[in-house]
Design a protein around this motif. Structure first.
Motif, PDB file in Angstrom:
ATOM      1  N   GLU A  25     -20.711   3.184 -15.424  1.00  0.00           N
ATOM      2  CA  GLU A  25     -20.633   2.896 -14.082  1.00  0.00           C
ATOM      3  C   GLU A  25     -19.671   1.820 -13.461  1.00  0.00           C
ATOM      4  O   GLU A  25     -19.210   2.059 -12.563  1.00  0.00           O
ATOM      5  CB  GLU A  25     -22.289   2.128 -13.696  1.00  0.00           C
ATOM      6  N   LEU A  26     -19.570   0.715 -14.512  1.00  0.00           N
ATOM      7  CA  LEU A  26     -18.512   0.070 -14.441  1.00  0.00           C
ATOM      8  C   LEU A  26     -17.012   0.566 -14.115  1.00  0.00           C
ATOM      9  O   LEU A  26     -16.237   0.187 -13.251  1.00  0.00           O
ATOM     10  CB  LEU A  26     -18.443  -1.155 -15.341  1.00  0.00           C
ATOM     11  N   THR A  27     -16.817   1.446 -15.069  1.00  0.00           N
ATOM     12  CA  THR A  27     -15.440   2.275 -15.230  1.00  0.00           C
ATOM     13  C   THR A  27     -15.243   3.101 -14.073  1.00  0.00           C
ATOM     14  O   THR A  27     -14.300   3.038 -13.494  1.00  0.00           O
ATOM     15  CB  THR A  27     -15.206   2.870 -16.328  1.00  0.00           C
ATOM     16  N   ARG A  28     -16.358   3.614 -13.731  1.00  0.00           N
ATOM     17  CA  ARG A  28     -16.391   4.652 -12.256  1.00  0.00           C
ATOM     18  C   ARG A  28     -16.135   3.794 -11.165  1.00  0.00           C
ATOM     19  O   ARG A  28     -15.311   4.130 -10.087  1.00  0.00           O
ATOM     20  CB  ARG A  28     -17.618   5.545 -12.422  1.00  0.00           C
ATOM     21  N   TRP A  29     -16.614   2.816 -11.084  1.00  0.00           N
ATOM     22  CA  TRP A  29     -16.353   1.971  -9.902  1.00  0.00           C
ATOM     23  C   TRP A  29     -15.069   1.344  -9.771  1.00  0.00           C
ATOM     24  O   TRP A  29     -14.494   1.392  -8.812  1.00  0.00           O
ATOM     25  CB  TRP A  29     -17.291   0.658  -9.993  1.00  0.00           C
ATOM     26  N   ASN A  30     -14.631   0.947 -11.210  1.00  0.00           N
ATOM     27  CA  ASN A  30     -13.395   0.574 -10.978  1.00  0.00           C
ATOM     28  C   ASN A  30     -11.855   1.410 -10.594  1.00  0.00           C
ATOM     29  O   ASN A  30     -11.167   1.170  -9.951  1.00  0.00           O
ATOM     30  CB  ASN A  30     -12.937  -0.118 -12.190  1.00  0.00           C
ATOM     31  N   VAL A  31     -12.255   2.767 -11.214  1.00  0.00           N
ATOM     32  CA  VAL A  31     -11.641   3.931 -10.946  1.00  0.00           C
ATOM     33  C   VAL A  31     -11.477   4.361  -9.476  1.00  0.00           C
ATOM     34  O   VAL A  31     -10.432   4.480  -8.891  1.00  0.00           O
ATOM     35  CB  VAL A  31     -11.916   5.197 -11.845  1.00  0.00           C
ATOM     36  N   ASN A  32     -12.893   4.116  -8.971  1.00  0.00           N
ATOM     37  CA  ASN A  32     -12.821   4.645  -7.468  1.00  0.00           C
ATOM     38  C   ASN A  32     -12.177   3.368  -6.520  1.00  0.00           C
ATOM     39  O   ASN A  32     -11.442   4.029  -5.751  1.00  0.00           O
ATOM     40  CB  ASN A  32     -14.471   4.439  -7.152  1.00  0.00           C
ATOM     41  N   VAL A  33     -12.492   2.127  -6.696  1.00  0.00           N
ATOM     42  CA  VAL A  33     -11.778   1.079  -6.014  1.00  0.00           C
ATOM     43  C   VAL A  33     -10.205   1.299  -6.163  1.00  0.00           C
ATOM     44  O   VAL A  33      -9.408   1.012  -5.241  1.00  0.00           O
ATOM     45  CB  VAL A  33     -12.212  -0.240  -6.519  1.00  0.00           C
ATOM     46  N   ALA A  34      -9.850   1.404  -7.511  1.00  0.00           N
ATOM     47  CA  ALA A  34      -8.278   1.342  -7.891  1.00  0.00           C
ATOM     48  C   ALA A  34      -7.599   2.562  -6.945  1.00  0.00           C
ATOM     49  O   ALA A  34      -6.560   2.210  -6.433  1.00  0.00           O
ATOM     50  CB  ALA A  34      -8.231   1.407  -9.190  1.00  0.00           C
ATOM     51  N   LEU A  35      -8.466   3.499  -6.986  1.00  0.00           N
ATOM     52  CA  LEU A  35      -7.701   4.616  -6.355  1.00  0.00           C
ATOM     53  C   LEU A  35      -7.831   4.669  -4.803  1.00  0.00           C
ATOM     54  O   LEU A  35      -6.754   4.829  -4.038  1.00  0.00           O
ATOM     55  CB  LEU A  35      -8.335   6.241  -6.743  1.00  0.00           C
ATOM     56  N   ARG A  36      -8.769   3.969  -4.212  1.00  0.00           N
ATOM     57  CA  ARG A  36      -8.687   3.824  -3.028  1.00  0.00           C
ATOM     58  C   ARG A  36      -7.550   3.140  -2.433  1.00  0.00           C
ATOM     59  O   ARG A  36      -6.726   3.029  -1.642  1.00  0.00           O
ATOM     60  CB  ARG A  36      -9.958   2.962  -2.367  1.00  0.00           C
ATOM     61  N   HIS A  37      -7.227   1.723  -3.125  1.00  0.00           N
ATOM     62  CA  HIS A  37      -6.057   0.998  -2.914  1.00  0.00           C
ATOM     63  C   HIS A  37      -4.924   1.496  -3.040  1.00  0.00           C
ATOM     64  O   HIS A  37      -3.858   1.342  -2.610  1.00  0.00           O
ATOM     65  CB  HIS A  37      -6.050  -0.331  -3.913  1.00  0.00           C
ATOM     66  N   LEU A  38      -4.729   2.557  -4.181  1.00  0.00           N
ATOM     67  CA  LEU A  38      -3.577   3.241  -4.432  1.00  0.00           C
ATOM     68  C   LEU A  38      -3.431   4.400  -3.455  1.00  0.00           C
ATOM     69  O   LEU A  38      -2.124   4.355  -3.066  1.00  0.00           O
ATOM     70  CB  LEU A  38      -3.499   3.815  -5.645  1.00  0.00           C
ATOM     71  N   ALA A  39      -4.260   4.820  -2.929  1.00  0.00           N
ATOM     72  CA  ALA A  39      -3.880   5.744  -1.928  1.00  0.00           C
ATOM     73  C   ALA A  39      -3.375   4.931  -0.722  1.00  0.00           C
ATOM     74  O   ALA A  39      -2.380   5.553   0.069  1.00  0.00           O
ATOM     75  CB  ALA A  39      -5.363   6.452  -1.397  1.00  0.00           C
ATOM     76  N   THR A  40      -3.834   3.765  -0.386  1.00  0.00           N
ATOM     77  CA  THR A  40      -3.368   2.922   0.778  1.00  0.00           C
ATOM     78  C   THR A  40      -1.951   2.623   0.649  1.00  0.00           C
ATOM     79  O   THR A  40      -0.980   2.696   1.343  1.00  0.00           O
ATOM     80  CB  THR A  40      -4.285   1.827   1.213  1.00  0.00           C
ATOM     81  N   LEU A  41      -1.705   2.210  -0.709  1.00  0.00           N
ATOM     82  CA  LEU A  41      -0.272   1.654  -0.965  1.00  0.00           C
ATOM     83  C   LEU A  41       0.840   3.026  -0.796  1.00  0.00           C
ATOM     84  O   LEU A  41       1.641   2.888  -0.467  1.00  0.00           O
ATOM     85  CB  LEU A  41      -0.184   1.260  -2.649  1.00  0.00           C
ATOM     86  N   ARG A  42       0.339   4.192  -1.401  1.00  0.00           N
ATOM     87  CA  ARG A  42       1.229   5.092  -0.994  1.00  0.00           C
ATOM     88  C   ARG A  42       1.355   5.748   0.066  1.00  0.00           C
ATOM     89  O   ARG A  42       2.688   6.230   0.426  1.00  0.00           O
ATOM     90  CB  ARG A  42       0.420   6.431  -2.125  1.00  0.00           C
ATOM     91  N   ARG A  43       0.412   5.561   0.839  1.00  0.00           N
ATOM     92  CA  ARG A  43       0.625   5.689   2.547  1.00  0.00           C
ATOM     93  C   ARG A  43       1.604   4.839   3.047  1.00  0.00           C
ATOM     94  O   ARG A  43       2.244   5.226   4.127  1.00  0.00           O
ATOM     95  CB  ARG A  43      -0.497   5.844   3.295  1.00  0.00           C
ATOM     96  N   ALA A  44       1.679   3.585   2.705  1.00  0.00           N
ATOM     97  CA  ALA A  44       2.550   2.625   3.054  1.00  0.00           C
ATOM     98  C   ALA A  44       3.834   3.027   2.581  1.00  0.00           C
ATOM     99  O   ALA A  44       4.755   1.751   2.835  1.00  0.00           O
ATOM    100  CB  ALA A  44       2.077   1.355   2.542  1.00  0.00           C
ATOM    101  N   GLY A  45       4.095   3.823   1.738  1.00  0.00           N
ATOM    102  CA  GLY A  45       5.435   4.073   1.257  1.00  0.00           C
ATOM    103  C   GLY A  45       5.664   3.617  -0.249  1.00  0.00           C
ATOM    104  O   GLY A  45       6.895   3.790  -0.761  1.00  0.00           O
ATOM    105  N   GLN A  46       4.817   3.353  -0.845  1.00  0.00           N
ATOM    106  CA  GLN A  46       5.164   2.588  -2.282  1.00  0.00           C
ATOM    107  C   GLN A  46       4.658   3.812  -3.274  1.00  0.00           C
ATOM    108  O   GLN A  46       3.283   3.950  -3.399  1.00  0.00           O
ATOM    109  CB  GLN A  46       4.159   1.549  -2.607  1.00  0.00           C
TER     110      GLN A  46
END
Length: 426
Positions: A224-245
């Motif tokens: 559960e902890l790992t899935r939560w971490n992956v989910n949140v990390a990918l959400r932030h990563l998606a935003t960073l990539r949309r911002a051009g990073q």
């Protein structure tokens, strides 16, 4: 073989008979590598080994000590009237030596590897079950010790009370992710981030990651902890990539989480959910954990890699992986442990070891990250050794992911149109 209820009754009886000036020792002896013996000599040999271990143990104990068999190859030893912790340590060393001698049974001979965990009453508790559980937990610490025995140590926060709180924190998104930058050499351009979970308990304050990760592993919540971490990390990563990073994000992965049914499919589903390419996610797994079940882990890591996910061996150099396995593992990157990096400036041998690790990785077509970079002199040496990436306080400390992402979005001038609510995980 007695059941646990009978064993607890034995402990309770010894507690009731104990005197204040003569503490009771509760010791759990746990055999390792029995499966290898059974595969080599047969299952009957494993059963016979258990009987031989019990006989050897009963010969080694003092008169008045009590030996209780609590598993096929696990034993509880009750040590009344101890003179102190040193007395218990002497007994543990004696019992471990007795059980690790080659044992004869019938026409066969085998040698088990044994660890001992110790709890002392009343200082470590006065309840029979609590003492047994604490002695059992101490066996985990004994696995890494030269002496093969360990006393129970009180954790910085009470683990037994944190299970329900952690489960609720994961379900209610009460944890947060911090991001620590990883820079490329030689230009120090931020190449990726490592996602690190943090938990502020409503009563206890900040709970160290190693503590709540231990709670998750012991309480069956690491998936559960790992899935939560992956989910949140990918959400932030998606935003960073949309911002051009065009960056990547690394997430620590435990063997227990990796081996959970459906874990690989869940990760691939999350990548599709957040519209992130597989090669933008890096899983970091320690070499010592990986070697516990190298065949199955390699298969599952291969499935992740088939989905584009990158795999890194974390804390490289501190475990015991062989070069033969390293060559065949489905990995892309090695992370050199900080224990080697921090001494590079003062220790020429440390410099040579790190340089050799880097050369080895490059020969295997792997990239290298050096951890724990805190000064310019170390960074210069790593650049000279052709290290690919660096991570540490000199590059950047872990910072709340929301702040990192907000700064990136503001610099890009693009609106953040991604949903901030996390989807439910199943």
């Amino acid at each position: 073989m007695l059941n646990h209820s009978a064993a607890l009754a034995e402990v309770t009886a010894c507690l009731q008979a104990a005197k204040p000036d003569a503490p009771l020792g509760v010791m759990v002896l746990r055999a390792q590598r029995v499966r290898e013996i059974e595969l080599a000599l047969g299952y009957a040999a494993g059963e016979a080994l258990g009987h031989a271990m019990q006989a050897a143990l009963e010969t080694a104990v003092r008169p008045g000590d009590r030996v209780v068999r609590i598993g096929e190859h696990d034993f509880l030893v009750l040590l009344p009237a101890l003179r102190g912790r040193a007395h218990a340590a002497l007994g543990a060393a004696k019992f471990v030596r007795a059980l690790q001698q080659p044992l004869d049974f019938g026409s066969q001979r085998a040698q088990a590897s044994v660890v001992a965990g110790i709890a002392i009453a009343p200082e470590d508790g006065e309840d029979a079950e609590l003492l047994c559980r604490r002695a059992d937990r101490a066996c985990d610490d004994a696995l890494d010790g030269v002496e093969r025995h360990a006393f129970w140590k009180a954790p910085p926060v009470p683990l037994d009370t944190l299970h329900d709180d952690l489960r609720a924190a994961i379900a209610d998104n009460q944890l947060v992710v911090h991001l620590q930058p990883i820079a490329a050499l030689p230009d120090r351009r931020i190449h990726s981030f490592e996602a690190l979970s943090r938990w502020t308990h409503p009563r206890l304050g900040n709970v160290p990651p190693d503590v709540f990760i231990d709670v998750a592993e012991r309480g069956g919540m690491i998936g559960e902890l790992t899935r939560w971490n992956v989910n949140v990390a990918l959400r932030h990563l998606a935003t960073l990539r949309r911002a051009g990073q065009a960056t990547r994000i690394a997430v620590n992965l435990s063997v227990e989480a990796l081996q959970l049914p459906g874990f690989v499919d869940q990760v691939l589903d999350l990548l599709r959910l957040w519209d992130v390419p597989g090669n933008a996610l890096v899983f970091e797994i320690t070499e010592s954990a990986l070697m516990r079940d190298i065949v199955r882990c390699s298969h599952l890591l291969g499935q992740l890699r088939d989905g584009g996910v990158r795999i890194a061996i974390d804390d490289f150099g501190t475990g015991y992986s062989s070069l033969a396995y390293l060559r065949r593992l489905p990995i892309d990157k090695l992370k050199i442990d900080r224990s080697f990096v921090r001494d590079m400036v003062e220790d020429v041998r440390a410099r040579r070891i790190v340089a050799t690790m880097i050369e080895l990785a490059h020969d295997l077509d792997l990239t290298v990250v050096a951890e724990g970079i805190e000064d310019e002199a170390t960074l210069t040496l790593l650049h000279e050794a052709r290290c690919d990436f660096v991570q540490g306080y000199l590059i950047g400390r872990p910072a709340p992911a929301d702040d990192v992402v907000r700064d990136a979005v503001e610099r890009s001038g693009l609106p953040n149109q991604l949903p901030q609510d996390l989807p439910a995980l199943r």
